[in-house]
Design an enzyme around this catalytic site. Structure first.
Site, mmCIF file in Angstrom:
data_model
loop_
_atom_site.group_PDB
_atom_site.id
_atom_site.type_symbol
_atom_site.label_atom_id
_atom_site.label_comp_id
_atom_site.label_asym_id
_atom_site.label_seq_id
_atom_site.Cartn_x
_atom_site.Cartn_y
_atom_site.Cartn_z
ATOM 1 N N ASP A 8 0.863 -1.192 0.000
ATOM 2 C CA ASP A 8 0.000 0.000 0.000
ATOM 3 C C ASP A 8 0.895 1.236 0.000
ATOM 4 O OD1 ASP A 8 -3.024 0.857 1.749
ATOM 5 O OD2 ASP A 8 -1.602 2.210 0.798
ATOM 6 N N MET A 9 0.764 2.041 -1.047
ATOM 7 C CA MET A 9 1.594 3.235 -1.160
ATOM 8 C C MET A 9 1.225 4.229 -0.052
ATOM 9 S SD MET A 9 3.392 2.334 -3.726
ATOM 10 C CE MET A 9 4.293 3.818 -4.146
ATOM 11 N N ASP A 105 -3.600 2.343 -5.480
ATOM 12 C CA ASP A 105 -2.305 2.375 -4.785
ATOM 13 C C ASP A 105 -2.023 1.109 -3.990
ATOM 14 O OD1 ASP A 105 -3.712 2.642 -2.359
ATOM 15 O OD2 ASP A 105 -2.162 3.967 -1.550
ATOM 16 N N GLU A 106 -2.720 0.000 -4.323
ATOM 17 C CA GLU A 106 -2.454 -1.221 -3.563
ATOM 18 C C GLU A 106 -2.567 -2.462 -4.428
ATOM 19 O OE1 GLU A 106 -5.545 -2.305 -0.706
ATOM 20 O OE2 GLU A 106 -6.634 -0.528 -1.334
HETATM 21 P P1 TTP Z 1 -5.282 4.956 0.800
HETATM 22 O O1 TTP Z 1 -4.221 3.924 0.576
HETATM 23 O O2 TTP Z 1 -6.453 4.603 1.644
HETATM 24 O O3 TTP Z 1 -4.639 6.263 1.432
HETATM 25 P P2 TTP Z 1 -3.220 6.921 1.178
HETATM 26 O O4 TTP Z 1 -2.375 6.130 0.263
HETATM 27 O O5 TTP Z 1 -3.449 8.332 0.755
HETATM 28 O O6 TTP Z 1 -2.603 6.945 2.630
HETATM 29 P P3 TTP Z 1 -1.955 5.747 3.456
HETATM 30 O O7 TTP Z 1 -0.523 6.129 3.653
HETATM 31 O O8 TTP Z 1 -2.706 5.707 4.751
HETATM 32 O O9 TTP Z 1 -2.103 4.495 2.631
HETATM 33 O O10 TTP Z 1 -5.865 5.423 -0.594
HETATM 34 C C1 TTP Z 1 -5.037 5.557 -1.756
HETATM 35 C C2 TTP Z 1 -5.443 6.744 -2.576
HETATM 36 O O11 TTP Z 1 -6.795 6.615 -2.984
HETATM 37 C C3 TTP Z 1 -5.330 8.044 -1.831
HETATM 38 O O12 TTP Z 1 -4.046 8.620 -1.930
HETATM 39 C C4 TTP Z 1 -6.409 8.874 -2.477
HETATM 40 C C5 TTP Z 1 -7.437 7.884 -2.975
HETATM 41 N N1 TTP Z 1 -8.630 7.880 -2.097
HETATM 42 C C6 TTP Z 1 -9.715 8.674 -2.463
HETATM 43 O O13 TTP Z 1 -9.687 9.334 -3.505
HETATM 44 N N2 TTP Z 1 -10.808 8.683 -1.641
HETATM 45 C C7 TTP Z 1 -10.884 7.962 -0.472
HETATM 46 O O14 TTP Z 1 -11.891 8.022 0.253
HETATM 47 C C8 TTP Z 1 -9.741 7.148 -0.114
HETATM 48 C C9 TTP Z 1 -9.748 6.345 1.168
HETATM 49 C C10 TTP Z 1 -8.647 7.149 -0.954
HETATM 50 MG MG MG Z 2 -2.110 4.096 0.536
#
Ligand code: TTP
Ligand code: MG
Length: 358
Positions: A8-9, A105-106
């Site tokens: 997970d990025m 991102d995963e």
């Molecule tokens: P996430 O992996 O949930 O969040 P993140 O990568 O920003 O932070 P973390 O370090 O905690 O992993 O989501 C990945 C991307 O998806 C995030 O950068 C933006 C997008 N996203 C949205 O657009 N809306 C949302 O409600 C969520 C949860 C994520």
């Molecule tokens: Mg992430």
């Protein structure tokens, strides 16, 4: 024992933006909508500095502004994020071809067949992604997808967490129940009403009691998930017509009934495909993509393979029940795996038949 990696990025959209705006490093940065907090729109993500002010994904931009007026607000640039997403997934595919694309991102990666240790593979993933993109990720490694996903979330950013079955009571049970894949805000709220706060609390509830509140299929899922049980395979591709169908709506959908009807339609098409080829499926997977490209996948493996539209619809609807819908939906897809052809005779039987004839 399977070895599944979840990657997970870290603060993904924000991290990509910081590559081209290095002067913003260390500052609270919020990505969402058109990047104007006086306009309508929600937060897609926030840098870790901005999260200290309580800013979270899906929060209205106006609220984020109120919490931290000095934050820098930037618009969402999906094209750029998709490009980086494709780059890091290509790197992962070089490390193992068994990859499930779980969102922008995963991803899940099956490394069961690899000779290297989990630590070595994690370091290789991190350094190659960093070299190609300049970004960090957090990694979880465990015997299944459910635990790997929980693990990747335990240490962020740039974390590595390796979980084994022996760690479930100590490391998984104390976690809030909402962290479990398939427990969205709605399910979480209903579990709280039953006094279930942690994953360990959930493991104390008999399956029959859960079934009274959540229905058979979801209850069984919750019962097993709370014990770290998850045998679901990686969904490695979505496109082949014979086993997957998806629809991108012309207009984003908010009405759940439309989703239910669409699932029925997709299930009928899939059943047709299966029956034409004389196949039956054991696992039904459903994928929903929201209008902000946030994507959720749910799947269920059945005891007996099926090919009827009714059975596929029922299973897909049970998957749908495990997603919370707070945002408009742009795409919905169904896929079946674990295909079995009932016409094919088992090898052992053929061999012994020949022996008997000889
Ligand atoms: P996430 O992996 O949930 O969040 P993140 O990568 O920003 O932070 P973390 O370090 O905690 O992993 O989501 C990945 C991307 O998806 C995030 O950068 C933006 C997008 N996203 C949205 O657009 N809306 C949302 O409600 C969520 C949860 C994520
Ligand atoms: Mg992430």
């Amino acid at each position: 024992m399977r070895r599944i990696v979840h990657i997970d990025m870290d603060a993904f959209f924000a991290a990509v933006e910081l590559r081209r705006h290095p002067e913003l490093r260390g500052k609270p940065v919020v990505i969402g909508g058109h990047g104007d907090p006086t306009q309508r729109g929600v937060v897609s993500t926030a840098s870790y500095e901005a999260r200290k002010f309580g800013i979270r994904s899906a929060m209205p931009l106006r609220t984020a502004y109120r919490l931290c007026p000095q934050a820098v607000f930037l618009p969402v640039d999906h094209q750029e994020y998709e490009k980086v997403s494709a780059t890091f997934k290509a790197i992962l595919r070089e490390i193992s071809p068994v990859l499930e694309d779980a969102g922008i991102d995963e991803a899940f990666l099956d490394i069961s067949e690899q000779a290297q240790s989990s630590e070595e593979i994690a370091q290789k993933i991190k350094s190659r992604i960093a070299a190609a993109t300049g970004l960090t990720c957090s990694i979880g490694i465990a015997p299944n997808k459910l635990l790997a996903k929980l693990a990747s979330d335990m240490q962020k950013p740039d974390g590595l967490t390796i979980i084994g079955e022996a760690d479930i009571a100590k490391r998984i049970w104390p976690l809030p129940v909402g962290k479990l894949l398939g427990v969205g805000p709605k399910t979480e709220w209903r579990l709280h009403e039953l006094g279930v706060k942690s994953i360990g609390d959930l493991a104390q509830v008999p399956c029959e009691i859960l079934a009274e509140h959540f229905g058979q299929a979801h209850a069984r899922y919750l019962y097993e998930a709370s014990r770290g049980i998850d045998e679901s395979p990686l969904i490695t591709h979505w496109e082949p017509k014979s086993s997957g169908r998806q629809i991108t709506f012309q207009k984003d959908v908010l009405d759940r009934q439309v989703l239910v009807n669409t699932i029925g339609q997709l299930a009928h098409e899939l059943a047709d495909d299966l029956q034409k080829l004389g196949n039956k499926a054991r696992t039904v997977a459903m994928r929903v993509r929201f209008n902000d490209f946030d994507t959720r996948s749910r799947q269920q493996t059945l005891d007996e393979p099926v090919d009827s539209p009714e059975a596929l619809t029922a299973t897909a609807l049970a998957c749908l029940d495990r997603v919370d819908f707070e945002k408009p939906v742009r795409l919905i897809g169904l896929r079946v795996t674990g295909l079995r052809s009932p016409h094919r005779e088992p090898r052992a039987k053929l061999a012994s038949g020949r022996l008997a004839a000889a």
